[in-house]
Design a protein around this motif. Structure first.
Motif, short mmCIF file in Angstrom:
data_model
loop_
_atom_site.label_atom_id
_atom_site.label_comp_id
_atom_site.label_asym_id
_atom_site.label_seq_id
_atom_site.Cartn_x
_atom_site.Cartn_y
_atom_site.Cartn_z
N PHE A 25 0.84 -1.20 0.00
CA PHE A 25 0.00 0.00 0.00
C PHE A 25 0.88 1.24 0.00
N GLY A 26 0.53 2.20 -0.84
CA GLY A 26 1.31 3.43 -0.95
C GLY A 26 0.93 4.44 0.11
N ALA A 27 1.53 5.60 -0.03
CA ALA A 27 1.24 6.68 0.91
C ALA A 27 -0.19 7.18 0.73
N ALA A 28 -0.76 7.67 1.82
CA ALA A 28 -2.12 8.21 1.76
C ALA A 28 -2.16 9.47 0.90
N PRO A 29 -3.24 9.69 0.17
CA PRO A 29 -3.34 10.88 -0.67
C PRO A 29 -3.60 12.13 0.16
N VAL A 30 -3.44 13.27 -0.47
CA VAL A 30 -3.82 14.55 0.13
C VAL A 30 -4.83 15.22 -0.81
N LEU A 31 -5.61 16.12 -0.25
CA LEU A 31 -6.57 16.87 -1.05
C LEU A 31 -5.82 17.98 -1.78
N GLY A 32 -5.75 17.88 -3.10
CA GLY A 32 -4.89 18.77 -3.87
C GLY A 32 -5.64 19.84 -4.63
N ASP A 33 -4.93 20.42 -5.60
CA ASP A 33 -5.43 21.56 -6.36
C ASP A 33 -6.06 21.18 -7.70
N LEU A 161 -23.32 23.43 3.25
CA LEU A 161 -22.32 24.45 2.92
C LEU A 161 -22.64 25.12 1.59
N LEU A 162 -22.97 24.32 0.61
CA LEU A 162 -23.18 24.83 -0.76
C LEU A 162 -24.62 25.28 -1.00
N ASN A 163 -25.50 25.01 -0.05
CA ASN A 163 -26.91 25.40 -0.17
C ASN A 163 -27.34 26.12 1.10
N PRO A 164 -26.75 27.28 1.38
CA PRO A 164 -27.02 27.96 2.65
C PRO A 164 -28.46 28.44 2.79
N ASP A 165 -29.17 28.58 1.69
CA ASP A 165 -30.55 29.06 1.77
C ASP A 165 -31.56 27.94 2.04
N PRO A 216 -10.46 19.90 -4.65
CA PRO A 216 -10.66 19.30 -3.32
C PRO A 216 -10.08 20.17 -2.21
N LYS A 217 -8.92 20.78 -2.45
CA LYS A 217 -8.27 21.60 -1.43
C LYS A 217 -9.11 22.83 -1.08
N LEU A 218 -9.61 23.53 -2.11
CA LEU A 218 -10.44 24.70 -1.86
C LEU A 218 -11.73 24.33 -1.13
N LEU A 219 -12.31 23.20 -1.52
CA LEU A 219 -13.55 22.77 -0.90
C LEU A 219 -13.32 22.42 0.57
N GLU A 220 -12.23 21.75 0.86
CA GLU A 220 -11.92 21.40 2.26
C GLU A 220 -11.64 22.66 3.08
N GLN A 221 -10.94 23.64 2.49
CA GLN A 221 -10.68 24.89 3.21
C GLN A 221 -11.98 25.61 3.54
N ARG A 222 -12.91 25.64 2.59
CA ARG A 222 -14.20 26.29 2.84
C ARG A 222 -14.98 25.52 3.91
N ARG A 227 -17.23 24.94 9.40
CA ARG A 227 -17.30 24.23 10.69
C ARG A 227 -17.01 25.19 11.85
N ARG A 228 -15.99 26.04 11.67
CA ARG A 228 -15.64 26.99 12.74
C ARG A 228 -16.80 27.94 13.04
N LYS A 229 -17.46 28.42 11.99
CA LYS A 229 -18.60 29.32 12.19
C LYS A 229 -19.74 28.62 12.92
N ARG A 230 -19.98 27.37 12.57
CA ARG A 230 -21.04 26.61 13.24
C ARG A 230 -20.71 26.39 14.71
N GLN A 231 -19.46 26.05 14.99
CA GLN A 231 -19.06 25.83 16.37
C GLN A 231 -19.18 27.12 17.18
N HIS A 232 -18.80 28.24 16.55
CA HIS A 232 -18.90 29.53 17.24
C HIS A 232 -20.35 29.89 17.52
N SER A 233 -21.22 29.69 16.53
CA SER A 233 -22.63 30.04 16.71
C SER A 233 -23.30 29.13 17.73
#
Length: 236
Positions: A25-33, A161-165, A216-222, A227-233
């Motif tokens: 088994f190879g190295a685990a992947p990362v969420l890239g660009d 996340l993608l359907n806030p309304d 994938p990287k941008l989506l994970e960052q968003r 998540r942080r906003k939800r935890q704060h609220s």
């Protein structure tokens, strides 16, 4: 025998071919660009004996592949795992796996080796991914002594996340399926649920691209910011 020997986890017993497969088994992947449509994703669903991540067992695994922006029906995975000590439980009303089917299932180590070969270096998608991730991680550790490090992305988080309304409290997979008008012929087995989750994910990826979240990287960052906003609220 010393006390520390008793405390050490019991290592699973693997034969030589199994150890060779595990070592390959190879190295685990990362969420890239790379663009979302260029990324190979494995969409996973597990049926389990219950919802206790520390005690219950994985009974069956279903997975499908999203590649080149579509579900690749030539790449599908399905296994029922043999569990000699499995007893009839209320969960059978949901997953429909009779004790006889589980008793006739695959050796868990072989099934999980096959799954990791199928996944390869792809990130994983699941609905309520935290549960699947913890259950699969424990199954891999118990049966193979393998530490799962593949990234999971949660479709249950991507949808709001993608359907806030869209206002749906504690929305499940069926709720989002109904919201987008998806035609579902079968539910509540691992393979069927994986395919439905993949269909939902494709809709969400299309929305993500329109929102300039085309990797994938941008989506994970968003997602992390969401998540942080939800935890704060929730903490206020």
């Amino acid at each position: 025998m010393s006390l520390f020997a008793w405390l050490r986890p019991v290592q699973p017993v693997l034969d030589d071919p199994q150890r060779q497969r595990l070592a390959g088994f190879g190295a685990a992947p990362v969420l890239g660009d790379a663009a979302l449509g260029k990324q190979r994703w494995v969409v996973l669903d597990l049926e389990t004996s219950g919802l206790n991540v520390n005690r219950d067992q994985v009974l069956s695994i279903g997975a499908v592949v999203i590649e080149d922006g579509a579900i690749d029906f030539s790449q599908q995975f399905e296994r029922t795992l043999h569990r000699h000590d499995h007893k009839l439980a209320p969960s059978v009303l949901i997953h429909g796996l009779a004790p006889s089917a589980i008793a006739a299932g695959c050796d868990p180590a072989e099934a999980l080796l096959d799954l990791m070969d199928f996944i390869g270096d792809s990130p994983l998608l699941a609905f309520h991914a935290g549960f699947d991730q913890r259950m699969l991680s424990r199954a891999l550790k118990d049966s193979l002594g393998y530490k799962l490090q593949h990234p999971f992305m949660d479709v249950a988080e991507l949808a709001p996340l993608l359907n806030p309304d869209v206002v749906m409290r504690d929305a499940g997979l069926d709720d989002w399926v109904a919201h987008f008008g998806l035609l579902v012929e079968e539910r509540h087995n691992a393979s069927a649920d994986a395919q439905v989750t993949a269909e939902l994910a494709l809709i969400l990826f299309s929305q993500a691209r329109r929102q300039q979240l085309d990797s994938p990287k941008l989506l994970e960052q968003r997602l992390q910011g969401w998540r942080r906003k939800r935890q704060h609220s929730h903490g206020m």
